[in-house]
Design an enzyme around this catalytic site. Structure first.
Site, PDB file in Angstrom:
ATOM      1  N   ARG A  30      22.813   6.845   0.395  1.00 11.92           N
ATOM      2  CA  ARG A  30      23.216   8.232   0.684  1.00 11.92           C
ATOM      3  C   ARG A  30      24.496   8.568  -0.062  1.00 11.92           C
ATOM      4  O   ARG A  30      24.626   9.636  -0.655  1.00 11.92           O
ATOM      5  CB  ARG A  30      23.424   8.418   2.194  1.00 11.92           C
ATOM      6  CG  ARG A  30      22.128   8.631   2.968  1.00 11.92           C
ATOM      7  CD  ARG A  30      22.460   9.069   4.394  1.00 11.92           C
ATOM      8  NE  ARG A  30      21.260   9.304   5.194  1.00 11.92           N
ATOM      9  CZ  ARG A  30      20.492  10.390   5.104  1.00 11.92           C
ATOM     10  NH1 ARG A  30      20.781  11.337   4.217  1.00 11.92           N
ATOM     11  NH2 ARG A  30      19.427  10.538   5.862  1.00 11.92           N
ATOM     12  N   ARG A  31      25.464   7.617  -0.031  1.00  9.54           N
ATOM     13  CA  ARG A  31      26.727   7.830  -0.745  1.00  9.54           C
ATOM     14  C   ARG A  31      26.486   7.910  -2.241  1.00  9.54           C
ATOM     15  O   ARG A  31      26.979   8.814  -2.916  1.00  9.54           O
ATOM     16  CB  ARG A  31      27.686   6.680  -0.454  1.00  9.54           C
ATOM     17  CG  ARG A  31      28.294   6.795   0.902  1.00  9.54           C
ATOM     18  CD  ARG A  31      29.653   6.098   0.954  1.00  9.54           C
ATOM     19  NE  ARG A  31      29.988   5.878   2.346  1.00  9.54           N
ATOM     20  CZ  ARG A  31      30.236   4.683   2.875  1.00  9.54           C
ATOM     21  NH1 ARG A  31      30.247   3.617   2.118  1.00  9.54           N
ATOM     22  NH2 ARG A  31      30.494   4.575   4.163  1.00  9.54           N
ATOM     23  N   ARG A  51      12.461   5.374   2.829  1.00  6.37           N
ATOM     24  CA  ARG A  51      11.148   5.093   3.437  1.00  6.37           C
ATOM     25  C   ARG A  51      11.019   3.610   3.810  1.00  6.37           C
ATOM     26  O   ARG A  51      10.421   3.264   4.831  1.00  6.37           O
ATOM     27  CB  ARG A  51      10.006   5.483   2.489  1.00  6.37           C
ATOM     28  CG  ARG A  51       9.688   6.958   2.358  1.00  6.37           C
ATOM     29  CD  ARG A  51       9.567   7.691   3.664  1.00  6.37           C
ATOM     30  NE  ARG A  51       8.708   7.034   4.647  1.00  6.37           N
ATOM     31  CZ  ARG A  51       8.542   7.475   5.887  1.00  6.37           C
ATOM     32  NH1 ARG A  51       9.160   8.553   6.306  1.00  6.37           N
ATOM     33  NH2 ARG A  51       7.761   6.830   6.724  1.00  6.37           N
ATOM     34  N   ALA A  52      11.562   2.731   2.951  1.00  2.00           N
ATOM     35  CA  ALA A  52      11.473   1.294   3.234  1.00  2.00           C
ATOM     36  C   ALA A  52      12.159   0.981   4.565  1.00  2.00           C
ATOM     37  O   ALA A  52      11.638   0.206   5.377  1.00  2.00           O
ATOM     38  CB  ALA A  52      12.102   0.484   2.103  1.00  2.00           C
ATOM     39  N   ASN A  55      10.041   2.689   7.512  1.00  2.82           N
ATOM     40  CA  ASN A  55       8.793   1.958   7.765  1.00  2.82           C
ATOM     41  C   ASN A  55       9.063   0.611   8.427  1.00  2.82           C
ATOM     42  O   ASN A  55       8.346   0.206   9.341  1.00  2.82           O
ATOM     43  CB  ASN A  55       8.016   1.738   6.463  1.00  2.82           C
ATOM     44  CG  ASN A  55       7.455   3.047   5.920  1.00  2.82           C
ATOM     45  OD1 ASN A  55       7.394   4.047   6.632  1.00  2.82           O
ATOM     46  ND2 ASN A  55       7.063   3.046   4.669  1.00  2.82           N
ATOM     47  N   GLY A  96      11.186  -4.889  -2.950  1.00  2.00           N
ATOM     48  CA  GLY A  96      10.119  -4.429  -3.840  1.00  2.00           C
ATOM     49  C   GLY A  96      10.050  -2.913  -3.874  1.00  2.00           C
ATOM     50  O   GLY A  96       9.978  -2.306  -4.957  1.00  2.00           O
ATOM     51  N   TYR A  97      10.120  -2.290  -2.690  1.00  4.13           N
ATOM     52  CA  TYR A  97      10.024  -0.829  -2.583  1.00  4.13           C
ATOM     53  C   TYR A  97      11.199  -0.159  -3.298  1.00  4.13           C
ATOM     54  O   TYR A  97      11.069   0.906  -3.889  1.00  4.13           O
ATOM     55  CB  TYR A  97       9.983  -0.419  -1.110  1.00  4.13           C
ATOM     56  CG  TYR A  97       9.243   0.863  -0.822  1.00  4.13           C
ATOM     57  CD1 TYR A  97       8.804   1.706  -1.854  1.00  4.13           C
ATOM     58  CD2 TYR A  97       8.974   1.266   0.488  1.00  4.13           C
ATOM     59  CE1 TYR A  97       8.123   2.885  -1.577  1.00  4.13           C
ATOM     60  CE2 TYR A  97       8.295   2.442   0.765  1.00  4.13           C
ATOM     61  CZ  TYR A  97       7.881   3.251  -0.270  1.00  4.13           C
ATOM     62  OH  TYR A  97       7.214   4.409   0.015  1.00  4.13           O
ATOM     63  N   ARG A 104       5.874  -2.843  -3.404  1.00  5.47           N
ATOM     64  CA  ARG A 104       5.963  -3.068  -1.960  1.00  5.47           C
ATOM     65  C   ARG A 104       4.645  -3.596  -1.412  1.00  5.47           C
ATOM     66  O   ARG A 104       4.593  -4.103  -0.287  1.00  5.47           O
ATOM     67  CB  ARG A 104       6.338  -1.781  -1.244  1.00  5.47           C
ATOM     68  CG  ARG A 104       5.165  -0.844  -0.990  1.00  5.47           C
ATOM     69  CD  ARG A 104       5.615   0.494  -0.477  1.00  5.47           C
ATOM     70  NE  ARG A 104       4.557   1.218   0.207  1.00  5.47           N
ATOM     71  CZ  ARG A 104       3.541   1.815  -0.396  1.00  5.47           C
ATOM     72  NH1 ARG A 104       3.447   1.775  -1.716  1.00  5.47           N
ATOM     73  NH2 ARG A 104       2.618   2.444   0.304  1.00  5.47           N
TER      74      ARG A 104
HETATM   75  C1  JUQ Z   1      -0.201  -1.091  13.185  1.00  6.39           C
HETATM   76  C2  JUQ Z   1      -0.240  -1.782  14.417  1.00  6.39           C
HETATM   77  C3  JUQ Z   1      -0.451  -3.162  14.410  1.00  6.39           C
HETATM   78  C4  JUQ Z   1      -0.704  -3.910  10.710  1.00  6.39           C
HETATM   79  C5  JUQ Z   1      -0.898  -5.284  10.787  1.00  6.39           C
HETATM   80  C6  JUQ Z   1      -0.925  -5.945  12.040  1.00  6.39           C
HETATM   81  C7  JUQ Z   1      -0.785  -5.242  13.222  1.00  6.39           C
HETATM   82  C8  JUQ Z   1       0.385  -2.725   8.743  1.00  6.39           C
HETATM   83  C9  JUQ Z   1       0.255  -1.572   7.995  1.00  6.39           C
HETATM   84  C10 JUQ Z   1       2.493  -1.640   7.334  1.00  6.39           C
HETATM   85  C11 JUQ Z   1       3.626  -1.040   6.608  1.00  6.39           C
HETATM   86  C12 JUQ Z   1       4.485   0.684   4.993  1.00  6.39           C
HETATM   87  C13 JUQ Z   1       4.271   1.271   3.647  1.00  6.39           C
HETATM   88  C14 JUQ Z   1       3.090  -5.117   9.324  1.00  6.39           C
HETATM   89  C15 JUQ Z   1      -4.038  -2.004  10.056  1.00  6.39           C
HETATM   90  C16 JUQ Z   1      -4.424  -2.652   8.836  1.00  6.39           C
HETATM   91  C17 JUQ Z   1      -0.595  -3.866  13.194  1.00  6.39           C
HETATM   92  C18 JUQ Z   1      -0.552  -3.173  11.927  1.00  6.39           C
HETATM   93  C19 JUQ Z   1      -0.375  -1.770  11.961  1.00  6.39           C
HETATM   94  N1  JUQ Z   1      -0.727  -3.271   9.461  1.00  6.39           N
HETATM   95  N2  JUQ Z   1       1.278  -1.045   7.311  1.00  6.39           N
HETATM   96  C20 JUQ Z   1       3.378   0.192   5.762  1.00  6.39           C
HETATM   97  C21 JUQ Z   1       4.006   1.455   6.142  1.00  6.39           C
HETATM   98  O1  JUQ Z   1       5.226   1.261   2.859  1.00  6.39           O
HETATM   99  O2  JUQ Z   1       3.181   1.744   3.303  1.00  6.39           O
HETATM  100  O3  JUQ Z   1       4.735  -1.492   6.698  1.00  6.39           O
HETATM  101  N3  JUQ Z   1       2.696  -2.781   8.043  1.00  6.39           N
HETATM  102  C22 JUQ Z   1       1.663  -3.320   8.748  1.00  6.39           C
HETATM  103  O4  JUQ Z   1       1.865  -4.454   9.467  1.00  6.39           O
HETATM  104  C23 JUQ Z   1      -1.995  -3.214   8.771  1.00  6.39           C
HETATM  105  C24 JUQ Z   1      -3.037  -2.578   9.534  1.00  6.39           C
END
Ligand code: JUQ
Length: 145
Positions: A30-31, A51-52, A55, A96-97, A104
């Protein structure tokens, strides 16, 4: 009693420190890019870091709940080891992101795989508890008999 949770506690502290690190990275970004709250848009370099962090935070409560459940109902050492893999994968995801959106992906697949394993062993562990607690059916004893 603490013997049954000390590894889980260590992984939890490490995970919270990792979350704090991600949060600090967003503050620095941000800075660097001159983007003050509540603004969340800017150049792609900033938005990827933002976003990283968001998420990773989104999955942190799920990770913690399932880490402790797997550790208490299945096996503490196995759960803690899987937890460490998950935190490493999240770190690789963040780094990575930061570089590019495609970098990522590999860490996401890995961390999702680790999370699914934690979910599976939690389900096995809690099912085993229900069967033995309410039905007196000890599958582990049956298998080794
Ligand atoms: C939701 C609820 C439970 C998941 C794996 C295991 C259990 C993920 C999907 C991410 C991200 C980041 C991005 C660590 C269904 C196939 C889960 C679960 C998801 N899954 N995405 C994404 C948003 O930059 O795009 O971090 N992490 C997950 O699990 C996969 C799921």
């Amino acid at each position: 009693m603490l013997d049954q949770i000390h590894l889980l506690a260590a992984v939890t502290v490490l995970g919270v420190m990792e979350q704090a690190y991600f949060f600090l990275q967003v503050i620095y970004a941000r800075r660097a890019f001159g983007i003050s709250p509540p603004k969340i848009s800017g150049p792609p370099e900033f938005e990827r870091i933002f976003r990283a962090q968001v998420n990773s935070s989104e999955y942190f409560p799920i990770f913690l709940a399932i880490l402790w459940q797997a550790g208490l109902f299945f096996h503490q050492g196995v759960a803690a080891a899987l937890g460490l893999f998950y935190l490493c994968a999240r770190y690789c995801y963040f780094m990575g992101y930061k570089t590019s959106a495609s970098e990522r992906l590999a860490p996401i697949y890995f961390s999702a795989g680790v999370l699914w394993i934690l979910v599976t062993v939690s389900a096995l562990g809690v099912s085993h508890f229900f069967l033995s607690h309410y039905m007196g059916l000890n599958i582990l004893q049956l298998l080794t008999a």
